[in-house]
Write a protein that holds these residues in place. Structure first.
Motif, PDB file in Angstrom:
ATOM      1  N   ASP A  89      16.471 -58.268  70.493  1.00  0.00           N
ATOM      2  CA  ASP A  89      17.668 -58.189  71.070  1.00  0.00           C
ATOM      3  C   ASP A  89      18.057 -56.811  71.316  1.00  0.00           C
ATOM      4  O   ASP A  89      18.570 -55.939  70.733  1.00  0.00           O
ATOM      5  N   LYS A  90      17.466 -56.353  72.447  1.00  0.00           N
ATOM      6  CA  LYS A  90      17.643 -55.142  73.250  1.00  0.00           C
ATOM      7  C   LYS A  90      18.975 -54.499  73.277  1.00  0.00           C
ATOM      8  O   LYS A  90      19.277 -53.373  73.078  1.00  0.00           O
ATOM      9  N   ARG A  91      19.686 -55.491  73.670  1.00  0.00           N
ATOM     10  CA  ARG A  91      21.264 -54.991  73.803  1.00  0.00           C
ATOM     11  C   ARG A  91      21.827 -54.708  72.639  1.00  0.00           C
ATOM     12  O   ARG A  91      22.421 -53.677  72.647  1.00  0.00           O
ATOM     13  N   ASN A  92      21.482 -55.446  71.437  1.00  0.00           N
ATOM     14  CA  ASN A  92      22.159 -54.975  70.216  1.00  0.00           C
ATOM     15  C   ASN A  92      21.542 -53.736  69.786  1.00  0.00           C
ATOM     16  O   ASN A  92      22.160 -52.813  69.333  1.00  0.00           O
ATOM     17  N   ILE A  93      20.155 -53.251  69.958  1.00  0.00           N
ATOM     18  CA  ILE A  93      19.580 -52.165  69.611  1.00  0.00           C
ATOM     19  C   ILE A  93      20.302 -50.982  70.320  1.00  0.00           C
ATOM     20  O   ILE A  93      20.504 -49.779  69.654  1.00  0.00           O
ATOM     21  N   HIS A  94      20.259 -51.351  71.706  1.00  0.00           N
ATOM     22  CA  HIS A  94      21.066 -50.103  72.377  1.00  0.00           C
ATOM     23  C   HIS A  94      22.405 -49.937  71.767  1.00  0.00           C
ATOM     24  O   HIS A  94      22.800 -48.718  71.842  1.00  0.00           O
ATOM     25  N   PHE A  95      23.032 -50.953  71.516  1.00  0.00           N
ATOM     26  CA  PHE A  95      24.652 -50.779  71.110  1.00  0.00           C
ATOM     27  C   PHE A  95      24.594 -50.058  69.884  1.00  0.00           C
ATOM     28  O   PHE A  95      25.397 -49.138  69.841  1.00  0.00           O
ATOM     29  N   TYR A  96      23.709 -50.563  68.918  1.00  0.00           N
ATOM     30  CA  TYR A  96      23.933 -49.911  67.480  1.00  0.00           C
ATOM     31  C   TYR A  96      23.331 -48.384  67.606  1.00  0.00           C
ATOM     32  O   TYR A  96      24.090 -47.394  66.973  1.00  0.00           O
ATOM     33  N   VAL A  97      22.335 -48.042  68.228  1.00  0.00           N
ATOM     34  CA  VAL A  97      21.837 -46.666  68.308  1.00  0.00           C
ATOM     35  C   VAL A  97      22.699 -45.583  69.112  1.00  0.00           C
ATOM     36  O   VAL A  97      23.071 -44.738  68.945  1.00  0.00           O
ATOM     37  N   ASN A  98      22.573 -46.122  70.564  1.00  0.00           N
ATOM     38  CA  ASN A  98      23.193 -45.426  71.411  1.00  0.00           C
ATOM     39  C   ASN A  98      24.802 -45.309  71.643  1.00  0.00           C
ATOM     40  O   ASN A  98      25.274 -44.239  72.009  1.00  0.00           O
ATOM     41  N   ARG A  99      25.259 -46.408  71.292  1.00  0.00           N
ATOM     42  CA  ARG A  99      26.751 -46.362  71.205  1.00  0.00           C
ATOM     43  C   ARG A  99      27.422 -46.300  70.070  1.00  0.00           C
ATOM     44  O   ARG A  99      28.603 -45.361  69.921  1.00  0.00           O
ATOM     45  N   CYS A 100      27.094 -46.756  68.861  1.00  0.00           N
ATOM     46  CA  CYS A 100      27.783 -46.687  67.750  1.00  0.00           C
ATOM     47  C   CYS A 100      27.113 -45.398  66.611  1.00  0.00           C
ATOM     48  O   CYS A 100      27.663 -45.104  65.540  1.00  0.00           O
ATOM     49  N   GLY A 101      25.913 -45.074  67.007  1.00  0.00           N
ATOM     50  CA  GLY A 101      25.474 -43.799  66.244  1.00  0.00           C
ATOM     51  C   GLY A 101      24.678 -44.149  65.038  1.00  0.00           C
ATOM     52  O   GLY A 101      24.548 -43.585  64.133  1.00  0.00           O
ATOM     53  N   PHE A 102      24.093 -45.334  64.836  1.00  0.00           N
ATOM     54  CA  PHE A 102      23.330 -45.687  63.774  1.00  0.00           C
ATOM     55  C   PHE A 102      21.810 -45.246  64.188  1.00  0.00           C
ATOM     56  O   PHE A 102      21.418 -45.047  65.229  1.00  0.00           O
ATOM     57  N   LYS A 103      21.156 -44.987  62.944  1.00  0.00           N
ATOM     58  CA  LYS A 103      19.815 -44.771  63.321  1.00  0.00           C
ATOM     59  C   LYS A 103      18.987 -46.199  62.473  1.00  0.00           C
ATOM     60  O   LYS A 103      19.230 -46.605  61.554  1.00  0.00           O
ATOM     61  N   ILE A 104      17.601 -46.321  63.241  1.00  0.00           N
ATOM     62  CA  ILE A 104      16.949 -46.967  62.678  1.00  0.00           C
ATOM     63  C   ILE A 104      16.277 -46.578  61.509  1.00  0.00           C
ATOM     64  O   ILE A 104      15.635 -45.482  61.644  1.00  0.00           O
ATOM     65  N   VAL A 105      16.257 -47.480  60.419  1.00  0.00           N
ATOM     66  CA  VAL A 105      15.609 -46.834  59.103  1.00  0.00           C
ATOM     67  C   VAL A 105      14.608 -47.363  58.543  1.00  0.00           C
ATOM     68  O   VAL A 105      13.886 -47.121  57.669  1.00  0.00           O
ATOM     69  N   GLU A 106      14.373 -48.770  59.256  1.00  0.00           N
ATOM     70  CA  GLU A 106      13.303 -49.650  58.633  1.00  0.00           C
ATOM     71  C   GLU A 106      13.051 -50.658  59.402  1.00  0.00           C
ATOM     72  O   GLU A 106      13.709 -51.305  60.208  1.00  0.00           O
ATOM     73  N   PHE A 107      11.616 -51.411  59.523  1.00  0.00           N
ATOM     74  CA  PHE A 107      11.370 -52.437  60.308  1.00  0.00           C
ATOM     75  C   PHE A 107      10.678 -53.274  59.725  1.00  0.00           C
ATOM     76  O   PHE A 107       9.741 -53.043  58.709  1.00  0.00           O
ATOM     77  N   PHE A 108      11.324 -54.424  59.648  1.00  0.00           N
ATOM     78  CA  PHE A 108      10.738 -55.753  58.694  1.00  0.00           C
ATOM     79  C   PHE A 108       9.909 -56.694  59.455  1.00  0.00           C
ATOM     80  O   PHE A 108      10.157 -56.716  60.782  1.00  0.00           O
TER      81      PHE A 108
END
Length: 175
Positions: free
Chosen positions: A124-143
């Motif tokens: 879900d590229k839209r969600n990834i973009h949203f959380y990282v680029n819009r909301c300021g989250f960082k990816i911390v783990e990949f399951f």
């Protein structure tokens, strides 16, 4: 006016609407990436688990009395480590900033939060973009199959096929 409010879900009717709308949004996202799929990606039992989680708060998001989406968050008053379980924007309310308005309203609702956590599927590229680029989250783990989510109870999350059961875990440290 265009001010978004988060209205607590208190009736079964609101809950049923939430379930129907979030299933539609998640299904469309999966189908857009992989094509038609007979199973419901986000089964009711998974949504119910979020509704019933300890510290759970569920909301319908409205602008000027019109539903645009919803969310379920889980609040831990002791640790301040809170979780965004589910967030959706109705299909006819996307691409105009409503997801970000929902997120900012969540942050405003819980300024005591130290860290927010959420998950989203890898596709879900839209969600990834949203959380990282819009909301300021960082990816911390990949399951993935070699590094499973310790909280996932079955082989897959929801009805996502095993070959697509890859998720990112995000965190946002609040100041």
């Amino acid at each position: 006016m265009n001010k978004l409010i988060l209205r607590p879900i208190i009736s079964n009717e609101d809950k049923d609407i939430f379930i129907s709308e979030i299933q539609e949004a998640f299904q469309k996202s999966y189908v857009k990436e992989f094509g038609e799929f007979k199973k419901t990606i986000l089964p009711i039992k998974d949504i119910e688990e979020s509704f019933e989680a300890k510290g759970s708060e569920a909301y319908i998001a409205e602008i000027d009395g019109v539903r645009v989406g919803g969310t379920i968050i889980v609040i831990d008053d002791k640790t301040g480590y809170n979780s965004l379980h589910l967030l959706y924007v109705k299909s006819d309310s996307q691409n105009v900033g409503n997801g970000f308005k929902i997120w900012k309203s969540i942050e405003d609702l819980h300024p005591e939060t130290k860290i927010w956590e959420t998950h989203t599927p890898y596709y879900d590229k839209r969600n990834i973009h949203f959380y990282v680029n819009r909301c300021g989250f960082k990816i911390v783990e990949f399951f993935n199959p070699k590094h499973k989510d310790p909280h996932q109870k079955s082989d897959t999350s929801g009805n996502i096929p095993l070959e697509n059961n890859y998720f990112f875990r995000f965190e946002k440290e609040m100041k």
